[in-house]
Design an enzyme around this catalytic site. Sequence first.
Site, PDB file in Angstrom:
ATOM      1  N   LEU A  44      39.298  36.303  38.926  1.00  0.00           N
ATOM      2  CA  LEU A  44      39.108  37.073  40.157  1.00  0.00           C
ATOM      3  C   LEU A  44      38.549  36.132  41.219  1.00  0.00           C
ATOM      4  O   LEU A  44      37.619  35.364  40.951  1.00  0.00           O
ATOM      5  CB  LEU A  44      38.122  38.230  39.945  1.00  0.00           C
ATOM      6  CG  LEU A  44      38.667  39.530  39.336  1.00  0.00           C
ATOM      7  CD1 LEU A  44      37.504  40.493  39.074  1.00  0.00           C
ATOM      8  CD2 LEU A  44      39.702  40.188  40.233  1.00  0.00           C
ATOM      9  N   ASP A  45      39.116  36.185  42.420  1.00  0.00           N
ATOM     10  CA  ASP A  45      38.603  35.368  43.514  1.00  0.00           C
ATOM     11  C   ASP A  45      37.157  35.745  43.829  1.00  0.00           C
ATOM     12  O   ASP A  45      36.730  36.873  43.547  1.00  0.00           O
ATOM     13  CB  ASP A  45      39.455  35.575  44.767  1.00  0.00           C
ATOM     14  CG  ASP A  45      40.852  35.004  44.615  1.00  0.00           C
ATOM     15  OD1 ASP A  45      41.018  34.054  43.837  1.00  0.00           O
ATOM     16  OD2 ASP A  45      41.776  35.518  45.286  1.00  0.00           O
TER      17      ASP A  45
END
Length: 330
Positions: A44-45
């Site tokens: 996940l960014d």
Amino acid sequence: MGAQDGTLNGLFVVDKPQGVTSHDIVGAVRAAVHMRRVGHAGTLDPMATGVLVVGVGNATRLLNVIVDHTKTYAATIRFGQRTTTDDADGALVDMPRAAALPDVGMIRDVVSQKFHGTIEQVPNAYSAIKVHGRRAYDLARAGEHVELEARPVTISRFDVGDARPAAAANGDAVLDVDVTVTCSAGTYIRALARDLGEDFGCGAHLTQLRRLAVGDFTVDDPHVVTAHTKTREYTNRDGERVTRARAVLDVPADDVAAHLIPMVDAVREAMPTIAVSRDEARDLRYGRWIAGHVDGTSAAVVEDDGDVVAIVEQANGKTIRPTAVFPAAR
């Protein structure tokens, strides 16, 4: 089995907070369970929040299966501005306003026509995809030109919800639109936002992204571990003041093990399972093929005692073979 003796085997569902990386979450779990063998299933960014499946011990071998599960996201797309990264972490890209902002009906029409089923998607240059052995985002940050090839992704759900006219920080008139997307592994939601903006000629990027589910692992899972971001400032060797964010689990270290999804439950949530006898379990652990049939990757389990034996696949028409084996439960 407790966290202190290094014998935990299973999965944690962590609700990742904004502002830290997925690797930061892995570090926080490592510190809590006092184990090095920890990994996650799908990055996940830093801007994104939500489900991050973290495996410990033997369950790290499940992560390659879980990473291929479908994902569900809730996001907000801002029409009227484009950024270098296609999300709110990037710099605004100067672009002439060639078209008026769309309305929500127009967006729903384009989504239904062009963004359902299998489509070709070009990932953003600021992505973790490797180019000649280097991460695309490292190349992009170094000022190198990055050109990634389109690849097929599958969108099984793309719901367009509420839309809100707004003014951006720089005064631009924008339209913020809430969406929910269920998609195949490898789909970039920010690339969907970018491509929608291009279709309307006004540009678009993500301002919020939350992963609601990875396969059957959901953000409201009863085992979920929440976390928060903590920042600290320090002076580096060059005398510069630096701010560093780190992930902090909201569960005391002594209570983390209570949130673990045990190995047998983890495999049942992660993939189909087949029951095997103790004799078959012994054969699989020696790498032998056994009679049987599976549809895709499955897990072999001795049902009597919940002993997870192996991950298996079809070898030929009559037999299955192990692709990963696990030690017998103590």
